[in-house]
Design a protein around this motif. Structure first.
Motif, PDB file in Angstrom:
ATOM      1  N   ASN A  97       0.832  -1.211   0.000  1.00  7.16           N
ATOM      2  CA  ASN A  97       0.000   0.000   0.000  1.00  7.16           C
ATOM      3  C   ASN A  97       0.863   1.257   0.000  1.00  7.16           C
ATOM      4  OD1 ASN A  97       0.907  -0.342   2.622  1.00  7.16           O
ATOM      5  ND2 ASN A  97      -0.951   0.486   3.550  1.00  7.16           N
ATOM      6  N   SER A  98       2.173   1.091  -0.174  1.00  4.88           N
ATOM      7  CA  SER A  98       3.013   2.268  -0.395  1.00  4.88           C
ATOM      8  C   SER A  98       2.716   2.799  -1.785  1.00  4.88           C
ATOM      9  CB  SER A  98       4.494   1.896  -0.339  1.00  4.88           C
ATOM     10  OG  SER A  98       4.814   1.405   0.927  1.00  4.88           O
ATOM     11  N   CYS A  99       2.751   4.120  -1.934  1.00  4.26           N
ATOM     12  CA  CYS A  99       2.428   4.659  -3.259  1.00  4.26           C
ATOM     13  C   CYS A  99       3.112   5.994  -3.471  1.00  4.26           C
ATOM     14  CB  CYS A  99       0.910   4.810  -3.402  1.00  4.26           C
ATOM     15  SG  CYS A  99       0.409   5.046  -5.114  1.00  4.26           S
ATOM     16  N   ILE A 100       3.585   6.198  -4.695  1.00  3.97           N
ATOM     17  CA  ILE A 100       4.223   7.481  -5.005  1.00  3.97           C
ATOM     18  C   ILE A 100       3.199   8.511  -5.458  1.00  3.97           C
ATOM     19  CG2 ILE A 100       6.491   6.511  -5.553  1.00  3.97           C
ATOM     20  CD1 ILE A 100       5.706   6.594  -8.516  1.00  3.97           C
ATOM     21  N   TYR A 101       1.950   8.095  -5.652  1.00  2.68           N
ATOM     22  CA  TYR A 101       0.918   9.019  -6.114  1.00  2.68           C
ATOM     23  C   TYR A 101       0.149   9.606  -4.945  1.00  2.68           C
ATOM     24  CZ  TYR A 101       1.576   7.210 -10.860  1.00  2.68           C
ATOM     25  OH  TYR A 101       2.093   6.852 -12.067  1.00  2.68           O
ATOM     26  N   ASP A 102      -0.592  10.667  -5.239  1.00  2.00           N
ATOM     27  CA  ASP A 102      -1.326  11.334  -4.172  1.00  2.00           C
ATOM     28  C   ASP A 102      -2.768  11.620  -4.595  1.00  2.00           C
ATOM     29  OD1 ASP A 102      -1.171  12.170  -1.509  1.00  2.00           O
ATOM     30  OD2 ASP A 102      -1.135  14.271  -2.131  1.00  2.00           O
TER      31      ASP A 102
END
Lengths: 402, 248
Positions: free
Chosen positions: A61-66
């Protein structure tokens, strides 16, 4: 981190994806583990009444998007976790053997880059297929922006591949998911459509839209759906009532998720796919949203009363489909039965027709169910709304709980 | 006295009896299997009937596969008068042949179709709701309690799906065991077997608790809908469904 803790975090962040179907694939067991059922199988139903067919989890569930609406967005302070491919395989195989699930639904937050994330998904699924010999159903999410080569690899080891359009218009996307581009999702859907075969995404593709996070009308949403069904040969479009998980000025302040609206969209979606309706039969610029009081088909019928009542014993299959309370199955039954005998009102119930609804719109062997002087819009509409009221009040009761 | 005709409890036995009754032009008050105990005013008749081994094949040719499937599923049901429904279905099928399945104006046909749908649906549901436990020796073991006799439908499914496992499915209500040895399964009466206490495998507890965690997590609280859940997953099955048995 313990496996149980990971599972909790990574199932929790996957649960807002509506799709859980396991149908449409014909995997035959060649001495491996499992097969698939063309009709799909529901193994359980969660507390919200939705079918559980697949182990629905994120790889991470890590993500570079926001994206504003998403629980897993970069700017949220939530616990992050990541499965190893071995862990996913072990859980999937063990759940499958015990008959908890039909297969795996694997998605992921974006880490490092779309390509990197896709490679991780592929590695995991290859391990599951080759080392663990898993032959059950797999639905994977394609990561927008990943290369075509990776799309090809992933598509050849899964049953279903999907990419979510999330919002019906590019404007909505710009507002709430600034890192996502509709074009990239289109590219995936196009690729899957062009390469679809028994060996490549055999169960076809689906997508999802979030309902009520932006200002789009039902007309916008249905037009987008209809367009995608035509263009990409989608199996399903899922509609997911927006549930506020984040606080953000750009997001609406909803108290309850728009469940009735979601339900109307699903009903209309069925009308498009199986009942030969077109979007502009149901909605138009001056009437861009569905009536919350009655279902879209009844609403349409009330606006086209001049086409009714229809004679059950003679009207065509497509006309039968337009009658509220008559479904695809009952229409087919009517057609095959009336070759054998003349259908009376009392026969219809045994054919699965919802008479409570249909009776206002039909003639059976020339007869209307009551005095034909009552065949008037006001009379029918009032009766139907009263008959539905009980149902609506129960729904409202449920909504009030939140 | 009302005449109740008895058959040996098998599908082929029932069909042979029915055809014989029709030939004799006899309208039975009821038809029951041999275990039936009669009530007042009923007389039980058990007579030797000519036995036709090809009866299924002949009926399939005459009525069509679909119609034969329908009466087979009715036979698997718990419907009280299922034998009588099959009798009248067959009686009419001799007249209408393959068109019999469209004659929903006949009560025996509409009822038979309704009941067969019910049995098929329950068989399908069991394919999803059944939960195996892994025993110490890696054998998978499940208990079910379906309303209708669907153990054959369920076994056929798992024979294909889990062909590389040893498994046992137990129909608790009927006392039946379906036992699969990686080649074929047999269904036997439980009373012919003695079971030692079942010992679960080491992994079993861990997997069960992982599944329960997943189940609890995947429901969305803001959409909670117990009525909808019960509609799809009736409470009568919960006793054997791992993730909801605690909620009973």
């Amino acid at each position: 981190m313990e496996l149980q803790e990971k599972l909790k975090i990574l199932a929790d962040s996957a649960k807002y994806d509506a799709s859980c179907s396991s149908s449409g694939s014909k995997r035959v067991n060649n001495n491996e583990v499992g097969n698939t059922a063309v009709s799909g199988i529901c193994h359980s139903f969660s507390s919200d009444g939705r079918c559980i067919s697949l182990l629905k989890i994120l790889l991470t569930n890590s993500c570079i998007y926001d994206c504003k609406y998403c629980l897993n967005r970069k700017s949220n302070n939530v616990r992050r976790a990541m499965f190893t491919p071995e862990e996913i395989c072990r859980i999937t195989i063990n759940f499958y053997r015990r008959n908890y699930i039909e297969g795996l639904f694997l998605s992921s937050g974006i880490i490092k880059s779309p390509d990197f994330t896709m490679e991780l998904l592929i590695e995991t699924i290859l391990l599951l297929r080759n080392k663990y010999h898993f032959n059950g159903y797999i639905h994977a999410k394609a990561i927008p922006g990943a290369s075509e080569l990776l799309l090809k690899k992933l598509g050849s080891i899964v049953d279903r591949l999907s990419a979510n359009v999330e919002l019906p218009t590019e404007n909505g996307l710009k507002l709430l998911a600034p890192n996502k581009e509709g074009k990239k999702v289109d590219k995936i859907m196009n690729y899957v459509k062009d390469n679809h075969s028994r060996k490549f995404v055999p169960a076809g593709q689906s997508t999802q839209m979030i309902i009520g996070a932006t200002k789009e009308s039902d007309l916008d949403i249905m037009s987008k759906s209809s367009n995608m069904y035509d263009k990409y040969n989608l199996k399903r479009v899922f509609y997911s009532a927006y549930i506020p998980v984040n606080k953000d000025n750009l997001l609406p302040n909803l108290v309850t998720p728009p469940l009735v609206r979601e339900n109307r969209l699903y009903q209309a979606d069925w009308l498009l796919r199986f009942y030969n309706f077109k979007v502009d039969d149901l909605l138009n610029e001056s009437n861009p949203n569905f009536n919350v009081l009655v279902d879209p088909k009844t609403d349409w019928a009330l606006r086209h009363l001049d086409e009714f009542p229809k004679e059950i014993n003679s009207c065509s299959y497509y006309e039968l489909l337009k009658i509220p309370g008559v479904g695809v199955k009952s229409a087919k039954r009517i057609i095959s039965s009336r070759r054998q005998f003349t259908i009376e009102l009392s026969d219809l119930k045994r054919m699965g027709v919802v008479l409570k609804r249909a009776k206002y719109f039909i003639l059976c062997n020339g007869k209307y169910f009551t005095n034909s002087a009552f065949f008037k819009k006001n009379f029918i509409e009032a009766n139907i709304i009263i008959e539905d009221r009980e149902k609506i009040s129960i729904n409202k009761e449920q909504l009030r709980l939140f | 006295m009302d005449k109740v005709y008895l058959y040996d409890g098998s599908f082929v036995g029932l069909l042979n009896l029915i055809l014989e009754l029709i030939k004799m032009n006899e309208r039975p008050y009821n038809i029951k299997d041999e275990l039936y105990s009669s009530s007042l005013f009923e007389t039980l008749i058990n007579f030797d009937i000519p036995w036709d081994d090809n009866i299924l094949k002949n009926m399939r040719l005459s009525f069509g596969k679909y119609a034969l499937d329908v009466i087979y599923y009715v036979f698997l049901s718990e419907e009280n008068n299922k034998e009588l429904i099959i009798y009248y279905f067959v009686l009419n099928a001799l007249k209408f042949h393959k068109n019999i399945v469209y004659r929903r104006d006949l009560k025996c046909v509409s009822e038979a179709l309704r009941i067969s749908q019910y049995v098929i649906h329950e068989g399908h549901k069991m394919k999803g709701f059944l939960r195996f436990k892994e025993l110490e020796n890696k054998v998978l073991y499940a208990e079910i309690e379906p309303t209708n006799d669907v153990i054959l439908l369920v076994s056929d499914h798992f024979k294909r799906r889990l062909c590389n496992e040893y498994w046992i499915i137990r129909d608790v209500k009927r006392g039946l065991l379906s036992i699969y040895n990686k080649k074929k399964y047999i269904v036997v009466l439980e009373e012919n077997f003695t079971f030692s206490t079942l010992i679960l495998s080491e992994e079993e507890k861990e997997m069960e608790s992982l599944w329960k965690v997943f189940y609890k997590t995947i429901g969305i609280d803001a959409r909670r809908n117990d009525r909808c859940r019960r509609n799809f997953m009736p409470k009568k099955y919960w006793k054997y469904i791992l993730e909801v048995e605690d909620e009973l």
